[in-house]
Design an enzyme around this catalytic site. Structure first.
Site, short mmCIF file in Angstrom:
data_model
loop_
_atom_site.label_atom_id
_atom_site.label_comp_id
_atom_site.label_asym_id
_atom_site.label_seq_id
_atom_site.Cartn_x
_atom_site.Cartn_y
_atom_site.Cartn_z
N THR A 133 47.75 47.07 33.29
CA THR A 133 47.42 46.03 34.28
C THR A 133 46.36 46.51 35.27
O THR A 133 46.25 47.72 35.54
CB THR A 133 48.71 45.65 35.04
N ASP A 134 45.65 45.55 35.87
CA ASP A 134 44.71 45.89 36.95
C ASP A 134 45.44 46.31 38.22
O ASP A 134 44.81 46.85 39.14
CB ASP A 134 43.75 44.72 37.24
N GLU A 135 46.76 46.07 38.27
CA GLU A 135 47.51 46.38 39.51
C GLU A 135 47.59 47.89 39.77
O GLU A 135 47.90 48.30 40.88
CB GLU A 135 48.91 45.75 39.46
N TYR A 159 56.39 48.38 40.41
CA TYR A 159 55.88 47.96 39.09
C TYR A 159 54.54 48.64 38.81
O TYR A 159 54.35 49.27 37.77
CB TYR A 159 55.72 46.43 39.04
N LYS A 163 53.46 51.43 35.91
CA LYS A 163 52.42 51.21 34.91
C LYS A 163 51.35 52.30 35.02
O LYS A 163 50.83 52.78 34.00
CB LYS A 163 51.78 49.82 35.09
#
Ligand code: NAD
Ligand code: TYD
Length: 369
Positions: A133-135, A159, A163
């Site tokens: 993810t870009d997060e 989260y 990741k």
């Protein structure tokens, strides 16, 4: 011909990927491994299983013995790892389950691939693609340039941290053991089969049932929305054309604040009710059935702790080197998504029951109905 193991294939993006892959690569072998957590829905891929287009195995990516058997008996040469705990709000409530699946589970899966692909030939034909993810990059100021593959990781939620850890492990298995891996860091997806805890399906279902639309804080947070079909195509391009060891950012190049996106979806639902009078009978509690605009259901609620203000992805690398660009226009993609939820009531009624109802009541206790 490839022999794929798709982990998390009963979840939102994994299920879309299975439909996409089965349609475009009918002679490939498709095996899905999914633990069927609250977010996994066999109904999303049942048609494929019924017509023999995939084999479904219920199991955990943290189960090394099961993985060893499966990789060997199915002679898997391609692993696409979607399996994860994926919802930021739940990671704030229960970070441990995120570490268990997203970090430890990914490491067990990496280890199983390393053990299975233990010859030069297997390593040469193998591919471990990790979906991230870009997060992991954290939050961007307004006006700042989008995340590139070289942006340092700065995760802000449990989260995102889990990741980021998994991405580091995938990289380390490539550099240390030569595992043929690739990673994609993708922006917020939307489209069919998305579990209704996420913003857009949550709002669509709430509109249909006349519940408040909870807008966290001022609603001016910005996400880079990408239609899930574009994400599936990006993964296909990476599997086919990327050298191993590479990381690819994938985004939709959209920069609308949450409140604007939710407003657009409200207008789409109202337009659907105006065009199809039977919808008012099917959804008698909706604002639209009462002749009120769905926008009247929007309600600002307490903000998410550590809420990232803005994500934006620079997709220049994948555009230039792999010739991939997202093609689904946001307005058309949102209209298509609203149509899908209106046409698939039995799917969302079955997934939005039981555990989801209890979680929703806890999570949105402060939101008015
Ligand atoms: P999802 O929550 O809808 O689906 C996750 C799936 O993984 C479910 O079917 C669940 O049953 C399964 N699963 C969970 N734990 C498991 C375990 N231990 N073993 C086997 N299966 C397990 O998630 P999603 O939105 O489809 O996201 C898929 C992947 O894409 C995730 O890795 C997520 O981090 C990443 N991602 C998602 C988005 C997005 O906008 N949804 C954006 C970028 C990246
Ligand atoms: P979400 O779909 O949870 O994805 P992510 O947190 O991974 O970006 O949320 C998208 C955006 O919408 C995010 O800024 C949080 C916000 N949001 C709300 O305002 N209300 C809600 O009820 C939800 C679920 C999210």
């Amino acid at each position: 011909m490839r022999r794929l193991l798709v982990t998390g294939g009963a979840g939102f993006i994994g299920a879309n990927f299975c439909h996409y892959w089965a349609a475009g690569h009918p002679s490939d072998r498709l095996v899905v491994l999914d633990a069927l957590t609250y977010a996994g829905n066999l109904a999303s891929i049942a048609q494929l299983e019924t017509r023999g287009a995939l084999r479904f195995v219920r199991g955990d990516i943290g189960d090394g013995a099961l993985l060893g058997t499966l990789l060997k008996e199915e002679r898997i040469d391609t692993i696409v790892n979607f399996a994860a705990e994926s919802h930021v709000d739940r990671s704030i409530e229960d970070p441990a389950s995120f570490l268990k699946t997203n970090v430890l589970g990914t490491q067990v899966l990496l280890e199983a691939a390393r053990a299975a692909w233990n010859t030069p030939a297997a390593l040469a034909s193998g591919r471990f693609h990790h979906v991230s993810t870009d997060e992991v990059y954290g939050s961007l100021e307004h006006g700042a340039a989008g995340f590139t593959e070289n942006t340092p990781f700065a995760p802000n939620s449990p989260y995102a941290a889990s990741k980021a850890s998994a991405d580091h492990l995938v990289r380390a298995y490539n550099r240390t053991y030569g595992l043929p891996s690739t990673i994609s860091n993708c922006s917020n997806n939307y489209g069919p089969y998305q579990f209704p805890e996420k913003l857009l399906p949550l709002c669509i279902l709430n509109m249909l049932e006349g519940r408040a639309l909870p807008i966290y804080g001022d609603g001016l947070q910005i996400r880079d929305w990408l239609h899930v079909s574009d994400h599936c195509r990006a993964i296909e391009v990476i599997l086919q054309d990327s050298p191993v060891g590479e990381t690819w950012n994938v985004g939709g190049s959209t920069q609308d604040p949450n409140i604007a996106i939710v407003g657009t979806v409200c207008d789409l639902v109202d337009a659907a009710f105006a065009a199809e009078p039977r919808l008012a009978t099917r959804f008698p509690h909706s604002a639209a059935a009462a002749g009120k605009p769905s926008r009247s259901l929007m309600q600002h609620v307490r903000d998410r702790p550590g809420h990232d203000r803005r994500y934006a992805v620079d997709s220049g690398k994948i555009r230039q080197r792999l010739k991939f660009s997202a093609t689904t226009d946001l307005a058309a993609g949102l209209a298509d998504t609203v149509r899908w939820y209106l046409a698939n009531e039995s799917w969302w009624r079955s997934v939005a029951s039981g555990e989801y109802r209890q979680w929703y009541a806890r999570q949105y206790a402060s939101a008015r109905d």
